[in-house]
Write a protein that holds these residues in place. Structure first.
Motif, PDB file in Angstrom:
ATOM      1  N   ALA A   7       5.309  38.315  12.851  1.00 12.48           N
ATOM      2  CA  ALA A   7       6.538  38.716  13.435  1.00 12.48           C
ATOM      3  C   ALA A   7       7.051  40.130  12.579  1.00 12.48           C
ATOM      4  O   ALA A   7       7.310  40.887  13.687  1.00 12.48           O
ATOM      5  N   ALA A   8       7.085  40.341  11.493  1.00 11.56           N
ATOM      6  CA  ALA A   8       6.953  41.465  10.992  1.00 11.56           C
ATOM      7  C   ALA A   8       6.160  42.755  11.604  1.00 11.56           C
ATOM      8  O   ALA A   8       6.617  43.819  11.990  1.00 11.56           O
ATOM      9  N   ALA A   9       4.826  42.284  11.586  1.00 11.18           N
ATOM     10  CA  ALA A   9       3.828  43.162  12.441  1.00 11.18           C
ATOM     11  C   ALA A   9       4.148  43.565  13.655  1.00 11.18           C
ATOM     12  O   ALA A   9       4.055  44.844  13.895  1.00 11.18           O
ATOM     13  N   GLU A  10       4.509  42.854  14.495  1.00 10.16           N
ATOM     14  CA  GLU A  10       5.023  43.023  15.960  1.00 10.16           C
ATOM     15  C   GLU A  10       6.152  43.941  16.090  1.00 10.16           C
ATOM     16  O   GLU A  10       6.111  44.701  16.888  1.00 10.16           O
ATOM     17  N   ARG A  11       7.019  43.714  15.143  1.00 10.79           N
ATOM     18  CA  ARG A  11       8.143  44.504  15.075  1.00 10.79           C
ATOM     19  C   ARG A  11       8.118  45.900  14.745  1.00 10.79           C
ATOM     20  O   ARG A  11       8.528  46.955  15.618  1.00 10.79           O
ATOM     21  N   LEU A  12       7.101  46.122  13.668  1.00  9.67           N
ATOM     22  CA  LEU A  12       6.691  47.539  13.495  1.00  9.67           C
ATOM     23  C   LEU A  12       5.839  48.238  14.510  1.00  9.67           C
ATOM     24  O   LEU A  12       6.103  49.327  15.012  1.00  9.67           O
ATOM     25  N   LEU A  13       4.887  47.447  15.220  1.00  9.25           N
ATOM     26  CA  LEU A  13       4.156  47.793  16.314  1.00  9.25           C
ATOM     27  C   LEU A  13       4.879  48.286  17.557  1.00  9.25           C
ATOM     28  O   LEU A  13       4.744  49.302  18.241  1.00  9.25           O
ATOM     29  N   PRO A  24      14.905  46.925   9.615  1.00  8.85           N
ATOM     30  CA  PRO A  24      14.091  46.424   8.565  1.00  8.85           C
ATOM     31  C   PRO A  24      13.425  45.135   8.700  1.00  8.85           C
ATOM     32  O   PRO A  24      13.796  44.178   9.477  1.00  8.85           O
ATOM     33  N   VAL A  25      12.298  44.978   8.083  1.00 10.99           N
ATOM     34  CA  VAL A  25      11.422  43.652   8.318  1.00 10.99           C
ATOM     35  C   VAL A  25      11.595  42.836   6.900  1.00 10.99           C
ATOM     36  O   VAL A  25      11.132  41.776   6.858  1.00 10.99           O
ATOM     37  N   ARG A  26      12.499  43.196   5.980  1.00 10.85           N
ATOM     38  CA  ARG A  26      12.782  42.489   4.857  1.00 10.85           C
ATOM     39  C   ARG A  26      13.680  41.240   5.096  1.00 10.85           C
ATOM     40  O   ARG A  26      13.468  40.215   4.197  1.00 10.85           O
ATOM     41  N   ASP A  27      13.966  40.903   6.237  1.00 15.11           N
ATOM     42  CA  ASP A  27      14.488  39.560   6.409  1.00 15.11           C
ATOM     43  C   ASP A  27      13.287  38.625   6.816  1.00 15.11           C
ATOM     44  O   ASP A  27      13.660  37.314   6.908  1.00 15.11           O
ATOM     45  N   LEU A  28      11.970  39.143   6.978  1.00 16.12           N
ATOM     46  CA  LEU A  28      11.028  38.492   7.387  1.00 16.12           C
ATOM     47  C   LEU A  28       9.988  37.994   6.065  1.00 16.12           C
ATOM     48  O   LEU A  28       9.337  37.222   5.998  1.00 16.12           O
ATOM     49  N   ILE A  29      10.029  38.961   5.365  1.00 20.17           N
ATOM     50  CA  ILE A  29       9.111  39.073   4.316  1.00 20.17           C
ATOM     51  C   ILE A  29       9.833  39.747   2.711  1.00 20.17           C
ATOM     52  O   ILE A  29      10.909  40.449   3.242  1.00 20.17           O
ATOM     53  N   GLY A  30       9.384  39.222   1.756  1.00 19.30           N
ATOM     54  CA  GLY A  30      10.041  39.643   0.698  1.00 19.30           C
ATOM     55  C   GLY A  30       9.359  39.988  -0.743  1.00 19.30           C
ATOM     56  O   GLY A  30       9.796  40.912  -1.510  1.00 19.30           O
TER      57      GLY A  30
END
Length: 266
Positions: A7-13, A24-30
């Motif tokens: 999901a984080a990868a898709e958000r950035l792509l 930010p993607v920190r809600d998905l990864i830490g």
């Protein structure tokens, strides 16, 4: 967690594709490991699409910036061939989201670096030559609202880069003491020296070589390594022209195109 990484990868792509910064993607990864897993997903996607890996960039080489983000080591990102801009050329408007410019020492390798633990001599022996570089960092995360997880996942906030055209053997330059001055439209905006990059640009390259062997993507002959900023990073705007001069290495220049309006340059 695999679902969150995807999901984080898709958000950035999606931000890359739309040309619009995302949350930010920190809600998905830490963790850093999770962030690098996202970066690897991006890398795999881009390689599948035909992009060619041309080297690596090192970020967070300033102790002050490390303290600001709360880390004690650098990070890295991938350099692709289509990120390289010829010396003096123009980066089209919008090609890099939220661009900032920084002056660096680039190393170009003539030998692979595949040992589990390298020495400074290994790095020197593997380096064909050094060049001055301007890295144009960018962030797909809105307003540069980043933590370590956000920037690592976003390919270490990579954008584009320009290299000088006069290769210099390492024997002919003192990379630790070399001074740097960067100007924007003729005005001095950043100064520094090689010691600002982990004490010496070769220290940064040594860290990178060891780290990349551990993650299974070692540096290879022909790779370009951007070793990290020698001075403060400077925001870039359409119409800006940056020129960096590094003692012993020469100069490099890059311009930023102006946005178009109704098909005409404004």
């Amino acid at each position: 967690m695999t679902t969150n990484i995807e999901a984080a990868a898709e958000r950035l792509l999606g931000a890359y594709a739309a040309g619009t910064p995302c949350e930010p993607v920190r809600d998905l990864i830490g963790t850093a490991d999770e962030a690098y897993a996202v970066q690897e997903r991006l890398t795999e996607r881009w390689l599948t699409e035909g992009r060619r890996l041309a080297g690596r960039k090192i970020g967070l080489t300033s102790r002050a910036v490390q303290a600001q983000i709360g880390v004690d080591s650098p990070d890295f990102g991938m350099l692709f061939a289509d990120m390289a801009v010829p010396d003096g050329d123009e980066i089209p408007a919008g090609a890099v989201l939220q661009p900032r410019a920084e002056a660096e020492v680039a190393l170009v390798l003539e030998h692979d670096l595949t040992h589990e633990r390298h020495t400074a001599a290994d790095i020197i022996r593997a380096t064909a030559f050094a060049l001055p570089a301007i890295e144009v960092v960018g962030s797909r995360v809105r307003d540069w609202d980043i933590t370590l997880a956000d920037t690592v996942a976003d390919n270490a906030s990579s954008g584009m880069y320009a290299l000088g055209n006069r290769p210099v053997p390492l024997a002919d330059v003192d990379l630790r003491l070399c001074g740097m001055v960067m100007e924007r439209r003729g005005e001095q905006v950043s100064t520094g020296n090689g010691a600002a990059c982990l004490g010496h640009p070769l220290n940064a390259a040594l860290w990178l070589a060891d780290t990349l062997v551990r993650v299974g993507r070692p540096l290879r002959a022909g790779d370009t390594v951007l070793t990290g900023a020698l001075g403060p990073v400077v925001p870039a705007a359409p119409g800006d022209v940056f020129e960096a001069r590094i003692d012993g290495l020469g100069d490099v220049r890059v311009a930023f195109g102006r946005a178009e309006s109704n098909g005409e340059e404004s």
